[in-house]
Design a protein around this motif. Structure first.
Motif, PDB file in Angstrom:
ATOM      1  N   ILE A  76      45.825  32.676  45.825  1.00 45.58           N
ATOM      2  CA  ILE A  76      45.663  31.579  44.869  1.00 45.58           C
ATOM      3  C   ILE A  76      44.419  30.760  45.192  1.00 45.58           C
ATOM      4  O   ILE A  76      43.689  30.335  44.299  1.00 45.58           O
ATOM      5  CB  ILE A  76      46.931  30.693  44.839  1.00 45.58           C
ATOM      6  CG1 ILE A  76      48.165  31.530  44.473  1.00 45.58           C
ATOM      7  CG2 ILE A  76      46.745  29.522  43.879  1.00 45.58           C
ATOM      8  CD1 ILE A  76      48.044  32.379  43.229  1.00 45.58           C
ATOM      9  N   GLY A  77      44.129  30.579  46.466  1.00 42.51           N
ATOM     10  CA  GLY A  77      42.928  29.846  46.862  1.00 42.51           C
ATOM     11  C   GLY A  77      41.663  30.496  46.310  1.00 42.51           C
ATOM     12  O   GLY A  77      40.762  29.809  45.821  1.00 42.51           O
ATOM     13  N   ASP A  78      41.588  31.817  46.374  1.00 36.61           N
ATOM     14  CA  ASP A  78      40.407  32.527  45.855  1.00 36.61           C
ATOM     15  C   ASP A  78      40.263  32.328  44.351  1.00 36.61           C
ATOM     16  O   ASP A  78      39.161  32.116  43.847  1.00 36.61           O
ATOM     17  CB  ASP A  78      40.501  34.022  46.160  1.00 36.61           C
ATOM     18  CG  ASP A  78      40.422  34.333  47.646  1.00 36.61           C
ATOM     19  OD1 ASP A  78      39.832  33.526  48.399  1.00 36.61           O
ATOM     20  OD2 ASP A  78      40.942  35.394  48.046  1.00 36.61           O
ATOM     21  N   ILE A  79      41.373  32.405  43.649  1.00 37.13           N
ATOM     22  CA  ILE A  79      41.350  32.257  42.186  1.00 37.13           C
ATOM     23  C   ILE A  79      40.902  30.838  41.816  1.00 37.13           C
ATOM     24  O   ILE A  79      40.044  30.658  40.949  1.00 37.13           O
ATOM     25  CB  ILE A  79      42.738  32.568  41.589  1.00 37.13           C
ATOM     26  CG1 ILE A  79      43.118  34.037  41.871  1.00 37.13           C
ATOM     27  CG2 ILE A  79      42.768  32.259  40.090  1.00 37.13           C
ATOM     28  CD1 ILE A  79      44.592  34.342  41.686  1.00 37.13           C
ATOM     29  N   ASP A 124      45.537  29.516  50.350  1.00 46.01           N
ATOM     30  CA  ASP A 124      45.201  30.859  50.822  1.00 46.01           C
ATOM     31  C   ASP A 124      46.421  31.604  51.359  1.00 46.01           C
ATOM     32  O   ASP A 124      46.366  32.814  51.565  1.00 46.01           O
ATOM     33  CB  ASP A 124      44.108  30.800  51.892  1.00 46.01           C
ATOM     34  CG  ASP A 124      42.749  30.461  51.307  1.00 46.01           C
ATOM     35  OD1 ASP A 124      42.539  30.681  50.095  1.00 46.01           O
ATOM     36  OD2 ASP A 124      41.883  29.964  52.058  1.00 46.01           O
ATOM     37  N   SER A 125      47.516  30.894  51.572  1.00 43.08           N
ATOM     38  CA  SER A 125      48.738  31.541  52.062  1.00 43.08           C
ATOM     39  C   SER A 125      49.660  31.979  50.920  1.00 43.08           C
ATOM     40  O   SER A 125      50.630  32.689  51.159  1.00 43.08           O
ATOM     41  CB  SER A 125      49.502  30.591  52.995  1.00 43.08           C
ATOM     42  OG  SER A 125      50.168  29.575  52.260  1.00 43.08           O
ATOM     43  N   VAL A 126      49.347  31.561  49.707  1.00 38.98           N
ATOM     44  CA  VAL A 126      50.175  31.901  48.547  1.00 38.98           C
ATOM     45  C   VAL A 126      49.460  32.975  47.741  1.00 38.98           C
ATOM     46  O   VAL A 126      48.265  32.863  47.459  1.00 38.98           O
ATOM     47  CB  VAL A 126      50.430  30.659  47.664  1.00 38.98           C
ATOM     48  CG1 VAL A 126      51.279  31.010  46.454  1.00 38.98           C
ATOM     49  CG2 VAL A 126      51.079  29.545  48.467  1.00 38.98           C
ATOM     50  N   SER A 127      50.212  34.002  47.371  1.00 39.22           N
ATOM     51  CA  SER A 127      49.637  35.089  46.581  1.00 39.22           C
ATOM     52  C   SER A 127      50.228  35.076  45.170  1.00 39.22           C
ATOM     53  O   SER A 127      51.207  34.376  44.891  1.00 39.22           O
ATOM     54  CB  SER A 127      49.926  36.435  47.232  1.00 39.22           C
ATOM     55  OG  SER A 127      51.300  36.762  47.083  1.00 39.22           O
TER      56      SER A 127
END
Length: 133
Positions: A76-79, A124-127
């Motif tokens: 989620i962080g990347d998005i 970054d820990s959540v997908s």
């Protein structure tokens, strides 16, 4: 930090694609209808996601979009960094920010730095797979 509609809608669209047949391409119109988002707005989001390698796009008859990796491989962080540009709570912590002249005497910098680390670490820990549950 305030996440824009672009960021929120990008997550909704990617979740929608993750819920579909992983081999088939999903037409933009179907996503727009299911998510109740204008097709024109989703088109801009999908172009961004496609250009940055998050989805595969195919145009023409039988075209549409699909994820190009497993949902657990989308952080989620990347998005959100892609759609928002930054997740930093203050300008001085943004990537490529000009060095702050008050950095050495700023009494709030440790607060903002820790908040930035917590937010980045959590997102970054959540997908995408976590959001499907």
């Amino acid at each position: 930090m305030l996440i824009s509609t672009k960021g929120r809608y990008a997550l909704r669209v990617l979740i929608d694609l993750a819920e579909q047949d992983t081999e088939a391409r999903t037409p933009l119109k179907e996503i727009a209808e299911r998510q109740n988002i204008s097709q024109k707005y989703i088109e801009a989001i999908m172009t961004m996601l496609s250009k940055n390698g998050l989805v595969d796009a195919s145009h023409g008859k039988g075209g549409g979009y699909k994820l190009n990796r497993k949902p657990q491989d989308y952080k989620i962080g990347d998005i959100l960094r892609l759609t928002e540009g930054t997740l930093s709570p203050v300008a001085c912590l943004e990537k490529n920010a000009e060095p702050c002249p008050r950095k050495n005497e700023c009494r709030t910098l440790p607060l903002w730095t820790k908040l930035d680390e917590l937010v980045e670490s959590y997102l970054d820990s959540v997908s995408l797979a976590d959001l499907l549950k």
